[in-house]
Scaffold this active site. Structure first.
Site, PDB file in Angstrom:
ATOM      1  N   GLN A 104       0.832  -1.205   0.000  1.00 34.58           N
ATOM      2  CA  GLN A 104       0.000   0.000   0.000  1.00 34.58           C
ATOM      3  C   GLN A 104       0.867   1.256   0.000  1.00 34.58           C
ATOM      4  O   GLN A 104       0.356   2.367  -0.078  1.00 34.58           O
ATOM      5  CB  GLN A 104      -0.906   0.000   1.228  1.00 34.58           C
ATOM      6  CG  GLN A 104      -1.860  -1.191   1.265  1.00 34.58           C
ATOM      7  CD  GLN A 104      -2.570  -1.331   2.605  1.00 34.58           C
ATOM      8  OE1 GLN A 104      -3.707  -0.902   2.761  1.00 34.58           O
ATOM      9  NE2 GLN A 104      -1.889  -1.911   3.574  1.00 34.58           N
ATOM     10  N   ASN A 105       2.191   1.079   0.118  1.00 36.59           N
ATOM     11  CA  ASN A 105       3.115   2.208   0.153  1.00 36.59           C
ATOM     12  C   ASN A 105       3.428   2.694  -1.261  1.00 36.59           C
ATOM     13  O   ASN A 105       3.313   1.942  -2.227  1.00 36.59           O
ATOM     14  CB  ASN A 105       4.411   1.814   0.865  1.00 36.59           C
ATOM     15  CG  ASN A 105       4.150   1.372   2.295  1.00 36.59           C
ATOM     16  OD1 ASN A 105       3.149   1.756   2.901  1.00 36.59           O
ATOM     17  ND2 ASN A 105       5.041   0.565   2.848  1.00 36.59           N
ATOM     18  N   HIS A 122      -1.052   1.346  -4.723  1.00 37.31           N
ATOM     19  CA  HIS A 122      -1.411   2.765  -4.782  1.00 37.31           C
ATOM     20  C   HIS A 122      -0.474   3.578  -5.670  1.00 37.31           C
ATOM     21  O   HIS A 122      -0.461   4.806  -5.604  1.00 37.31           O
ATOM     22  CB  HIS A 122      -1.435   3.358  -3.365  1.00 37.31           C
ATOM     23  CG  HIS A 122      -2.484   2.740  -2.494  1.00 37.31           C
ATOM     24  ND1 HIS A 122      -2.386   2.711  -1.122  1.00 37.31           N
ATOM     25  CD2 HIS A 122      -3.642   2.124  -2.804  1.00 37.31           C
ATOM     26  CE1 HIS A 122      -3.454   2.107  -0.625  1.00 37.31           C
ATOM     27  NE2 HIS A 122      -4.222   1.730  -1.626  1.00 37.31           N
ATOM     28  N   CYS A 181       1.198  20.522 -17.691  1.00 37.06           N
ATOM     29  CA  CYS A 181       1.719  19.397 -18.472  1.00 37.06           C
ATOM     30  C   CYS A 181       2.519  19.937 -19.655  1.00 37.06           C
ATOM     31  O   CYS A 181       2.051  20.812 -20.386  1.00 37.06           O
ATOM     32  CB  CYS A 181       0.560  18.542 -18.975  1.00 37.06           C
ATOM     33  SG  CYS A 181       1.046  17.277 -20.177  1.00 37.06           S
ATOM     34  N   GLY A 221       3.014  -4.464   8.911  1.00 38.10           N
ATOM     35  CA  GLY A 221       3.024  -3.016   9.104  1.00 38.10           C
ATOM     36  C   GLY A 221       1.813  -2.296   8.560  1.00 38.10           C
ATOM     37  O   GLY A 221       1.927  -1.166   8.094  1.00 38.10           O
ATOM     38  N   SER A 223      -2.406  -1.328   9.437  1.00 37.13           N
ATOM     39  CA  SER A 223      -3.586  -1.385  10.298  1.00 37.13           C
ATOM     40  C   SER A 223      -4.807  -1.887   9.547  1.00 37.13           C
ATOM     41  O   SER A 223      -5.852  -2.142  10.152  1.00 37.13           O
ATOM     42  CB  SER A 223      -3.876   0.010  10.875  1.00 37.13           C
ATOM     43  OG  SER A 223      -4.221   0.902   9.828  1.00 37.13           O
ATOM     44  N   ASN A 247       2.233  -6.305  13.355  1.00 36.11           N
ATOM     45  CA  ASN A 247       1.820  -4.906  13.437  1.00 36.11           C
ATOM     46  C   ASN A 247       1.755  -4.473  14.896  1.00 36.11           C
ATOM     47  O   ASN A 247       1.265  -5.211  15.751  1.00 36.11           O
ATOM     48  CB  ASN A 247       0.446  -4.708  12.796  1.00 36.11           C
ATOM     49  CG  ASN A 247       0.106  -3.241  12.579  1.00 36.11           C
ATOM     50  OD1 ASN A 247       0.752  -2.577  11.768  1.00 36.11           O
ATOM     51  ND2 ASN A 247      -0.875  -2.735  13.303  1.00 36.11           N
ATOM     52  N   GLY A 249      -0.068  -2.625  17.424  1.00 32.29           N
ATOM     53  CA  GLY A 249      -1.375  -2.043  17.633  1.00 32.29           C
ATOM     54  C   GLY A 249      -2.480  -2.762  16.897  1.00 32.29           C
ATOM     55  O   GLY A 249      -2.272  -3.772  16.219  1.00 32.29           O
TER      56      GLY A 249
END
Length: 272
Positions: A104-105, A122, A181, A221, A223, A247, A249
């Site tokens: 997701q990074n 992403h 652009c 890592g 949530s 993780n 938490g």
């Protein structure tokens, strides 16, 4: 200490029993590289939520604010290096234990560490694209274009924020110029999925295909508060695929986990 030892032993056993892993990573993997995360141990926002697509596209001042913060933050973010967690996952893949790594990074650090089969769910912050003609460019070159139009901003220093920007307060963003652009004069956006934007279908399809053939899911890592990653955990749960998470938490998927390891990512992964 005894709890940590037992959790690590359980994690090793999980890896041994499930040699082909679907690995899903989040911001906690990159914090040791100096990139802050957005959420606390309860999964709540530590700071203002990130830019949405609607805000970025809908207001020139919002785009100026984004690119001003990004220009300042990129001086550090553009040179971050993989940490022990990225390197450990690359070694795990090299030994044949990773069916796919979905991240997701947007920092590109898994590839920099040597991981090959990576889905950047992403996108990547080191690329930019035009929202009109789909022109693509390199973020380092875009940085130069930003500097040329805004030389007075080159000396501004600020603390690094998640996703490559910087914490700038009390600044007049209306005086920041954003270049158009170079091909069509359209709006340039980082080649990442903003909140409110849909993850490209081909990335989701590729991840789902790998999930079907994986022995288990390993979350590292994250949530899992963002649906784009959480969907793979719920899909694994429905099919009876075991799920482990490293993780610190709470995670959104705690009730679905086979194993939870509450240790820093690097500590847990290096022990493997």
């Amino acid at each position: 200490m005894d709890t940590a030892v037992s959790e690590l032993a359980a994690l090793r056993g999980f890896i041994d029993r499930h040699p082909r892993l679907f690995v899903l990573t989040g911001a906690g993997v990159s914090t040791d590289s100096g990139i802050p995360d957005y959420r606390d141990t309860e999964g709540e926002w530590k700071r203002q939520p990130p830019m949405t697509l609607q805000t970025f596209m809908g207001a020139e001042l919002a785009r100026a604010r984004y690119w001003a913060r990004s220009m300042v933050g990129w001086r550090r973010f553009g040179h971050v290096q993989p940490n022990a967690s990225h390197l450990a996952l690359a070694r795990l893949e090299a030994r044949g234990h990773v069916a796919i790594l979905v991240t997701q990074n947007v920092d590109g650090l898994h590839e920099a560490a040597g991981s090959r089969d990576v889905v950047d769910l992403h996108g990547r912050l080191d690329r930019v694209r035009c929202m009109n003609c789909d022109w693509r460019g390199d973020r380092h070159d875009w940085q130069e274009a930003l500097h040329q139009l805004n030389p007075d901003w080159a000396q501004i220093e600020a603390s690094v924020a998640p996703d490559g920007d910087a914490d700038l307060d009390g600044v007049d963003f209306s005086r920041f110029a954003v270049p158009p652009c170079p091909r069509c004069g359209g709006i340039i956006k980082p080649d990442v999925v903003f909140f409110g934007e849909t993850v490209p279908r081909d990335r989701v399809d590729r991840a789902n295909a790998a999930l079907e053939s994986a022995d288990a899911v390993l979350v590292v890592g994250s949530s899992l508060m963002v649906y784009s990653g959480y969907r793979f955990v719920t899909a694994a749960s429905r099919s009876g695929t075991p799920i482990a998470a490293i993780n610190l938490g709470r995670t959104r998927g705690d009730s679905l986990l086979t194993l939870k390891v509450e240790l820093p990512c690097a500590v847990a992964l290096e022990a493997l």
